[in-house]
Design a protein around this motif. Structure first.
Motif, short mmCIF file in Angstrom:
data_model
loop_
_atom_site.label_atom_id
_atom_site.label_comp_id
_atom_site.label_asym_id
_atom_site.label_seq_id
_atom_site.Cartn_x
_atom_site.Cartn_y
_atom_site.Cartn_z
N CYS A 62 0.84 -1.21 0.00
CA CYS A 62 0.00 0.00 0.00
C CYS A 62 0.87 1.26 0.00
CB CYS A 62 -0.92 0.00 1.21
SG CYS A 62 -1.90 1.50 1.36
N CYS A 65 0.03 3.13 3.68
CA CYS A 65 0.38 2.56 5.00
C CYS A 65 1.53 1.55 4.94
CB CYS A 65 -0.85 1.92 5.65
SG CYS A 65 -1.41 0.42 4.81
N CYS A 122 -4.42 -0.23 -0.14
CA CYS A 122 -5.05 -1.41 0.46
C CYS A 122 -6.56 -1.21 0.51
CB CYS A 122 -4.46 -1.70 1.84
SG CYS A 122 -4.75 -0.41 3.05
N CYS A 126 -7.88 4.12 3.09
CA CYS A 126 -6.75 3.80 3.96
C CYS A 126 -6.31 5.08 4.69
CB CYS A 126 -5.58 3.26 3.13
SG CYS A 126 -4.05 3.11 4.07
N ASN A 138 -4.87 2.61 10.48
CA ASN A 138 -5.97 1.68 10.19
C ASN A 138 -6.16 0.72 11.35
OD1 ASN A 138 -6.41 2.51 7.41
ND2 ASN A 138 -4.43 1.55 7.00
ZN LIG Z 1 -3.03 1.13 3.30
#
Ligand SMILES: [Zn+2]
Ligand SMILES: [Zn+2]
Length: 163
Positions: A62, A65, A122, A126, A138
């Motif tokens: 991602c 993140c 993701c 996110c 998250n």
């Molecule tokens: Zn993410």
């Protein structure tokens, strides 16, 4: 995977079928996975055309993140193939090497990069990482104050408020 197109060129109507897996390790933001590529190159009276369907199944990273997540994508490819550079050749052409082979691993590696979204997330919402402590937002709220703003951003904030 390298394929010999000499045989294919010998006669109109000839078809060369291919079906192979391209392992993906650290291709762009894909950590690992595989692309299954299936298709053929057909000789249409001297004009060679490649058509293929590719299905990607991979673990992507991602962009916000940094977590890995399952990623799937499929795409179609239709491109002309030539044995050598010709006058009407352009970027779209897949060109065979001196020995009359086309390297489809290389071709589809490039196709994949073009087809991949610019940013892999993701999930659309996110929350990313906390800029202060690096916590994955998250998973938990880290408790850092979000009111404090980077001094470099203060200028921007002032501009936005005035505008
Ligand atoms: Zn993410
Ligand atoms: Zn934090």
């Amino acid at each position: 995977m390298r394929y010999d197109i000499q045989q294919l060129l010998a006669e109109g109507g000839n078809t060369l079928c291919f079906d192979f897996e391209l392992p993906l390790v650290s291709v762009a933001d894909l950590a690992e996975g595989v692309a299954c590529i299936k298709g053929n190159i057909r000789n249409h009276g001297g004009y060679l055309e490649l058509t293929a369907d590719s299905a990607v199944e991979a673990v992507a990273v991602c962009a916000r993140c940094g977590e890995g997540f399952p990623f799937k994508m499929s795409f179609e490819t239709v491109r002309p193939v030539a044995k050598a550079l010709t006058d009407n050749e352009n970027d779209d052409y897949i060109i065979a090497d001196e020995d009359g082979f086309v390297d489809l691993s290389e071709v589809f590696g490039e196709e994949l990069l073009l087809e991949l979204p610019a940013k892999l997330l993701c999930s659309e919402d996110c929350k990313g990482l906390c800029v202060k402590c690096g916590a994955n937002l998250n998973k938990k709220a880290c408790g850092c104050s979000t009111k404090e703003i980077d001094p470099r951003l203060e200028v921007l904030k002032a501009l936005l408020e005035n505008g």
